[in-house]
Design a protein around this motif. Structure first.
Motif, PDB file in Angstrom:
ATOM      1  N   UNK A  14       0.807  -1.209   0.000  1.00  0.00           N
ATOM      2  CA  UNK A  14       0.000   0.000   0.000  1.00  0.00           C
ATOM      3  C   UNK A  14       0.844   1.265   0.000  1.00  0.00           C
ATOM      4  N   UNK A  19      -0.850   6.540  -5.655  1.00  0.00           N
ATOM      5  CA  UNK A  19      -1.759   6.291  -6.763  1.00  0.00           C
ATOM      6  C   UNK A  19      -1.398   7.117  -7.979  1.00  0.00           C
ATOM      7  N   UNK A  20      -0.853   8.317  -7.747  1.00  0.00           N
ATOM      8  CA  UNK A  20      -0.586   9.177  -8.890  1.00  0.00           C
ATOM      9  C   UNK A  20       0.513   8.598  -9.766  1.00  0.00           C
ATOM     10  N   UNK A  23       0.051   4.918 -14.249  1.00  0.00           N
ATOM     11  CA  UNK A  23      -0.217   5.587 -15.525  1.00  0.00           C
ATOM     12  C   UNK A  23      -1.714   5.717 -15.738  1.00  0.00           C
ATOM     13  N   UNK A  24      -2.123   6.848 -16.194  1.00  0.00           N
ATOM     14  CA  UNK A  24      -3.543   7.067 -16.423  1.00  0.00           C
ATOM     15  C   UNK A  24      -3.946   6.445 -17.741  1.00  0.00           C
ATOM     16  N   UNK A  25      -5.072   5.797 -17.720  1.00  0.00           N
ATOM     17  CA  UNK A  25      -5.624   5.293 -18.965  1.00  0.00           C
ATOM     18  C   UNK A  25      -6.593   6.329 -19.524  1.00  0.00           C
ATOM     19  N   UNK A  26      -7.218   5.977 -20.618  1.00  0.00           N
ATOM     20  CA  UNK A  26      -8.148   6.908 -21.237  1.00  0.00           C
ATOM     21  C   UNK A  26      -9.305   7.227 -20.317  1.00  0.00           C
ATOM     22  N   UNK A  27      -9.786   8.411 -20.449  1.00  0.00           N
ATOM     23  CA  UNK A  27     -10.900   8.827 -19.611  1.00  0.00           C
ATOM     24  C   UNK A  27     -12.147   8.034 -19.926  1.00  0.00           C
ATOM     25  N   UNK A  33     -21.102   7.600 -12.868  1.00  0.00           N
ATOM     26  CA  UNK A  33     -21.213   7.421 -11.440  1.00  0.00           C
ATOM     27  C   UNK A  33     -22.446   8.083 -10.884  1.00  0.00           C
TER      28      UNK A  33
ATOM     29  N   UNK B  15      -3.135  12.189  -3.465  1.00  0.00           N
ATOM     30  CA  UNK B  15      -3.174  11.471  -4.745  1.00  0.00           C
ATOM     31  C   UNK B  15      -3.837  10.106  -4.566  1.00  0.00           C
ATOM     32  N   UNK B  16      -3.555   9.441  -3.445  1.00  0.00           N
ATOM     33  CA  UNK B  16      -4.188   8.153  -3.170  1.00  0.00           C
ATOM     34  C   UNK B  16      -5.687   8.283  -2.952  1.00  0.00           C
ATOM     35  N   UNK B  19      -7.347   8.592  -6.279  1.00  0.00           N
ATOM     36  CA  UNK B  19      -7.435   7.279  -6.926  1.00  0.00           C
ATOM     37  C   UNK B  19      -8.514   6.416  -6.267  1.00  0.00           C
ATOM     38  N   UNK B  21     -11.279   7.433  -4.830  1.00  0.00           N
ATOM     39  CA  UNK B  21     -12.597   7.907  -5.282  1.00  0.00           C
ATOM     40  C   UNK B  21     -12.884   7.378  -6.689  1.00  0.00           C
ATOM     41  N   UNK B  22     -11.886   7.405  -7.543  1.00  0.00           N
ATOM     42  CA  UNK B  22     -12.055   6.856  -8.897  1.00  0.00           C
ATOM     43  C   UNK B  22     -12.384   5.367  -8.834  1.00  0.00           C
ATOM     44  N   UNK B  25     -15.878   4.490  -7.946  1.00  0.00           N
ATOM     45  CA  UNK B  25     -16.795   4.657  -9.070  1.00  0.00           C
ATOM     46  C   UNK B  25     -16.786   3.454  -9.980  1.00  0.00           C
ATOM     47  N   UNK B  68      -6.516  12.854 -11.562  1.00  0.00           N
ATOM     48  CA  UNK B  68      -6.345  12.532 -12.979  1.00  0.00           C
ATOM     49  C   UNK B  68      -7.688  12.103 -13.558  1.00  0.00           C
ATOM     50  N   UNK B  69      -7.791  12.146 -14.866  1.00  0.00           N
ATOM     51  CA  UNK B  69      -9.071  11.723 -15.471  1.00  0.00           C
ATOM     52  C   UNK B  69      -9.376  10.263 -15.171  1.00  0.00           C
ATOM     53  N   UNK B  70      -8.354   9.430 -15.114  1.00  0.00           N
ATOM     54  CA  UNK B  70      -8.586   8.006 -14.865  1.00  0.00           C
ATOM     55  C   UNK B  70      -7.323   7.397 -14.270  1.00  0.00           C
ATOM     56  N   UNK B  71      -7.500   6.280 -13.619  1.00  0.00           N
ATOM     57  CA  UNK B  71      -6.380   5.563 -13.004  1.00  0.00           C
ATOM     58  C   UNK B  71      -6.415   4.109 -13.458  1.00  0.00           C
ATOM     59  N   UNK B  72      -5.251   3.531 -13.632  1.00  0.00           N
ATOM     60  CA  UNK B  72      -5.181   2.109 -13.962  1.00  0.00           C
ATOM     61  C   UNK B  72      -5.524   1.305 -12.715  1.00  0.00           C
ATOM     62  N   UNK B  73      -6.450   0.407 -12.841  1.00  0.00           N
ATOM     63  CA  UNK B  73      -6.806  -0.434 -11.709  1.00  0.00           C
ATOM     64  C   UNK B  73      -5.826  -1.604 -11.649  1.00  0.00           C
ATOM     65  N   UNK B  93      -4.490   0.424   0.771  1.00  0.00           N
ATOM     66  CA  UNK B  93      -3.483   1.339   0.229  1.00  0.00           C
ATOM     67  C   UNK B  93      -3.624   2.737   0.842  1.00  0.00           C
TER      68      UNK B  93
END
Lengths: 227, 146
Positions: A14, A19-20, A23-27, A33, B15-16, B19, B21-22, B25, B68-73, B93
């Protein structure tokens, strides 16, 4: 450690991966939601309670083997030219000061135990919880399976607190013959102990704050496990 | 210039929370109705923590990271079981992030970190319980494994 590993294989620990950093994927991956009503949550941190007062320093005898007896100082030759009271008071005062300063390297509190460690009250409370859960589990075997993880957690917390205190940590008081508390009493004890750990966390230095915060958080979860 | 350690830790924690919250969703839609409601409450708790962190970092003159717009799960959320597993993962986490902030903060910031750790520990325990894991509690919430 009896920590659960609920995360899927291959996921980072953890704290190791903010989390940042992911890598961000597509929106487009975002699912639509529902709005989230801000439901009220049970308060996680309860108002800080005062810790049980530390035990007063035992009033031990102020023995000092090297202290010279006061009597010889008084047996000096009487002084004819000066008023008697002042020199005698001065001599006695000097003897007293010498005693306070520690004649011959003998400390004033040499024979006394060290003052209690700041974590000592929390350790004593944790030991008491271990004993209380143990008695309840023995008296109500039907509850034993449910209470065992909590009992084990308190045991591990006591060991961690003992390690943090180091030499001089007390040993748990024997509780033979004590009555087994019911679940309601366990809950009250757990609540009080949770507040004590949270208060101790907020006033501790950085190193101890982490352990005390873990203990406070664990106790909050125990309250949800109790029947 | 590097931010002082407390602000760094709180920024990482923020930042966590973004993520988390994302993730709620994404996972909430896979859960049966009753548990989806639980997920919405958990998500609301993370929004509260996020807002508190934003206020704290603003008042400290920090530079709070944006969502960020999205996060990798970490894994695909194909069904309710995976959704609960992800919820546990998210809470563990964030608990770890809040725990890491405890030792470098003091005063109101430490109170914030303690609240965050405690709440994440509570939600993690609830999701373990919903997942049928026993015991649902851990001995030292937020502490890294090993």
């Amino acid at each position: 450690m009896s920590r659960h590993h609920a995360a899927a294989p291959g996921t980072a620990p953890a704290a190791a991966r903010p989390a940042s950093a992911l890598p961000a994927r597509g929106a487009a991956a975002a699912a639509p939601r529902a709005s989230s009503p801000h439901a009220t949550l049970p308060p996680a941190t309860l108002p800080p309670a005062t810790l049980p007062p530390a035990e007063p320093l035992p009033a031990g005898p102020l023995r000092c083997a090297a202290l010279p007896p006061a009597a010889p100082a008084r047996t000096g030759a009487p002084r004819a030219t000066a008023p008697r009271a002042t020199p005698r008071r001065a001599v006695l005062g000097a003897v007293g000061l010498a005693a306070l300063a520690g004649v011959g390297g003998c400390g004033l509190f040499r024979d006394d135990p060290a003052p209690p460690h700041p974590l000592a009250p929390l350790l004593a409370e944790t030991d008491a919880l271990v004993a209380a859960y143990g008695r309840t589990m023995a008296a109500q075997p039907a509850l034993a399976a449910r209470l065992e993880p909590v009992h084990a957690a308190h045991t591990a917390h006591a060991a961690a607190l003992r390690a943090a205190i180091g030499a001089g940590a007390g040993t748990p008081a024997p509780d033979a013959g004590a009555a087994a508390p019911g679940v309601a009493a366990l809950r009250r004890a757990e609540q009080a102990a949770q507040r004590a750990a949270a208060a101790a966390c907020l006033s501790a230095d950085g190193v101890r704050a982490t352990l005390l915060g873990e203990i406070a958080a664990a106790r909050a979860t125990h309250l949800e496990v109790l029947p | 210039m590097t931010a002082p350690l407390p602000q760094q830790r709180l920024a990482e924690t923020l930042a966590g929370e973004h993520a988390a919250i994302y993730a709620y969703g994404a996972l909430g839609v896979r859960l049966p109705a009753a548990q989806a409601a639980v997920a919405r409450r958990a998500e609301a708790a993370h929004r509260d923590r996020r807002d508190a962190l934003l206020l704290r970092l603003d008042s400290d003159g920090g530079n709070p990271p944006a969502a960020r717009p999205a996060y990798a799960l970490p894994f695909a959320v194909a069904d309710a079981a995976a959704a609960r597993r992800l919820a546990v993962h998210v809470e563990e986490r964030t608990a770890g992030l809040w725990r890491a902030a405890l030792g470098v903060t003091e005063g109101p910031a430490r109170q914030l970190a303690l609240t965050g750790l405690t709440e994440s520990a509570l939600w993690a325990a609830r999701w373990r319980r919903y997942s049928g894991q026993a015991p649902s509690t851990v001995v030292f919430p937020g502490r890294p494994a090993g």
